[in-house]
Design a protein around this motif. Structure first.
Motif, mmCIF file in Angstrom:
data_model
loop_
_atom_site.group_PDB
_atom_site.id
_atom_site.type_symbol
_atom_site.label_atom_id
_atom_site.label_comp_id
_atom_site.label_asym_id
_atom_site.label_seq_id
_atom_site.Cartn_x
_atom_site.Cartn_y
_atom_site.Cartn_z
ATOM 1 N N UNK A 63 50.548 30.567 12.725
ATOM 2 C CA UNK A 63 49.455 30.435 13.691
ATOM 3 C C UNK A 63 49.172 31.763 14.378
ATOM 4 N N UNK A 64 50.204 32.418 14.881
ATOM 5 C CA UNK A 64 50.035 33.675 15.609
ATOM 6 C C UNK A 64 49.403 34.743 14.726
ATOM 7 N N UNK A 65 49.901 34.881 13.500
ATOM 8 C CA UNK A 65 49.386 35.929 12.612
ATOM 9 C C UNK A 65 47.968 35.628 12.140
ATOM 10 N N UNK A 66 47.648 34.345 11.924
ATOM 11 C CA UNK A 66 46.280 34.005 11.537
ATOM 12 C C UNK A 66 45.301 34.376 12.652
ATOM 13 N N UNK A 67 45.664 34.079 13.887
ATOM 14 C CA UNK A 67 44.767 34.416 14.992
ATOM 15 C C UNK A 67 44.663 35.924 15.181
ATOM 16 N N UNK A 68 45.756 36.654 14.943
ATOM 17 C CA UNK A 68 45.707 38.114 15.032
ATOM 18 C C UNK A 68 44.783 38.700 13.967
ATOM 19 N N UNK A 69 44.702 38.025 12.805
ATOM 20 C CA UNK A 69 43.818 38.476 11.720
ATOM 21 C C UNK A 69 42.407 37.929 11.859
ATOM 22 N N UNK A 70 42.117 37.298 13.008
ATOM 23 C CA UNK A 70 40.794 36.741 13.294
ATOM 24 C C UNK A 70 40.402 35.624 12.329
ATOM 25 N N UNK A 71 41.396 34.888 11.832
ATOM 26 C CA UNK A 71 41.117 33.671 11.058
ATOM 27 C C UNK A 71 40.887 32.560 12.085
ATOM 28 N N UNK A 72 39.659 32.089 12.174
ATOM 29 C CA UNK A 72 39.284 31.159 13.237
ATOM 30 C C UNK A 72 39.227 29.703 12.792
ATOM 31 N N UNK A 73 39.747 29.418 11.610
ATOM 32 C CA UNK A 73 39.787 28.035 11.125
ATOM 33 C C UNK A 73 40.502 27.142 12.135
ATOM 34 N N UNK A 74 39.969 25.938 12.367
ATOM 35 C CA UNK A 74 40.627 25.003 13.276
ATOM 36 C C UNK A 74 42.000 24.624 12.721
ATOM 37 N N UNK A 75 43.014 24.639 13.592
ATOM 38 C CA UNK A 75 44.394 24.369 13.179
ATOM 39 C C UNK A 75 44.962 23.215 13.991
ATOM 40 N N UNK A 76 45.458 22.219 13.275
ATOM 41 C CA UNK A 76 46.144 21.080 13.876
ATOM 42 C C UNK A 76 47.634 21.213 13.590
ATOM 43 N N UNK A 77 48.430 21.317 14.634
ATOM 44 C CA UNK A 77 49.872 21.478 14.483
ATOM 45 C C UNK A 77 50.553 20.111 14.410
ATOM 46 N N UNK A 78 51.510 19.990 13.484
ATOM 47 C CA UNK A 78 52.356 18.804 13.383
ATOM 48 C C UNK A 78 53.777 19.186 13.783
ATOM 49 N N UNK A 79 54.428 18.340 14.576
ATOM 50 C CA UNK A 79 55.790 18.665 14.967
ATOM 51 C C UNK A 79 56.545 17.420 15.412
ATOM 52 N N UNK A 80 57.853 17.487 15.313
ATOM 53 C CA UNK A 80 58.709 16.428 15.843
ATOM 54 C C UNK A 80 59.077 16.716 17.296
ATOM 55 N N UNK A 81 58.727 17.901 17.791
ATOM 56 C CA UNK A 81 59.039 18.283 19.165
ATOM 57 C C UNK A 81 58.011 17.667 20.102
ATOM 58 N N UNK A 82 58.479 16.823 21.031
ATOM 59 C CA UNK A 82 57.532 16.098 21.869
ATOM 60 C C UNK A 82 57.527 16.529 23.324
ATOM 61 N N UNK A 83 58.203 17.622 23.649
ATOM 62 C CA UNK A 83 58.208 18.097 25.020
ATOM 63 C C UNK A 83 56.890 18.804 25.348
ATOM 64 N N UNK A 84 56.484 18.710 26.594
ATOM 65 C CA UNK A 84 55.227 19.313 27.019
ATOM 66 C C UNK A 84 55.211 20.807 26.741
ATOM 67 N N UNK A 85 56.328 21.488 27.021
ATOM 68 C CA UNK A 85 56.352 22.940 26.825
ATOM 69 C C UNK A 85 56.165 23.334 25.360
ATOM 70 N N UNK A 86 56.606 22.460 24.440
ATOM 71 C CA UNK A 86 56.395 22.731 23.015
ATOM 72 C C UNK A 86 54.910 22.668 22.672
#
Length: 223
Positions: A63-86
């Motif tokens: 995610x970080x590198x795509x945004x640094x390369x100006x790839x603006x495609x919408x990204x939906x993250x999937x994760x098992x981490x359910x804490x707000x800070x995550x």
């Protein structure tokens, strides 16, 4: 619409790909983070569905590198981490949405549909041209409230051209966004589908909004 699914669990990856394809999406998939990053930078996608825990390159790094390369495609993250800070971390790095495992397939589809609309700057769930209504959530097309019996791929073609209304959409672009890479395409498959769409509009006494631009592609004028 074309999606990239990057998920390390083969069982979940295959299950999600099956559900997404049944809903009419073209899906590229991988379980490797480094390969997913390469695919995201070498192909155009409407939405990227990205797991966080991946081999070789984790989802947040992708995610970080795509945004640094100006790839603006919408990204939906999937994760098992359910804490707000995550969730805050992913969103702050440029994610467009966040879904915690386990989740319902219907919710994933609804979120992807919303991101696809956002990709084309469409906020409403309907596109209208006079008596013609394209319902993006129900995936239906109606003329004066009479629903057209479009096949799933015919609907996706009409939807894709409509979401790019005002632009000429090439045949090759339609093929890449609507047809799976594994499909054996006849040279006239797009023309045949659009001819079928036009016949169904004719059957209800209304002209099809898709116009042909010879040698260039297809166009739906902005409403």
């Amino acid at each position: 619409m074309k999606l990239l699914l990057v998920e390390d669990s083969k069982r979940l990856r295959d299950s999600l790909a099956l559900g997404l394809r049944k809903s009419g999406y073209v899906v590229d998939l991988t379980g490797d983070g480094a390969e997913g990053y390469w695919m995201a930078t070498h192909e155009q996608y409407d939405v990227i569905v990205l797991d966080i825990m991946l081999p070789n390159m984790d989802g947040l790094s992708i995610l970080t590198q795509l945004r640094e390369k100006q790839v603006n495609t919408c990204i939906l993250m999937l994760t098992a981490r359910d804490k707000v800070e995550n969730r805050v971390e992913g969103l702050s790095k440029g994610a467009d949405d966040y879904l915690v495992k386990p989740f319902a397939m219907d919710e994933l589809l609804a979120r992807i549909d919303a991101l696809c609309r956002r990709s084309y700057n469409i906020r409403a769930s309907h596109i209208k041209w006079g008596p013609v209504t394209l319902d993006l959530s129900k995936r239906t097309v109606s003329v004066n409230e009479a629903e057209l019996a479009l096949k799933p791929r015919e609907y996706r073609i009409l939807e894709y051209i409509a979401m790019r209304s005002g632009e000429i959409v090439s045949k090759s672009d339609i093929e890449s966004r609507i047809y799976d890479d594994n499909a054996e395409l006849r040279s006239n498959v797009v023309e045949s589908a659009i001819s079928s769409i036009r016949r169904k509009f004719d059957a209800v006494g209304h002209p099809c909004p898709i116009e042909t631009r010879r040698g260039l592609g297809y166009l739906i004028e902005k409403a």
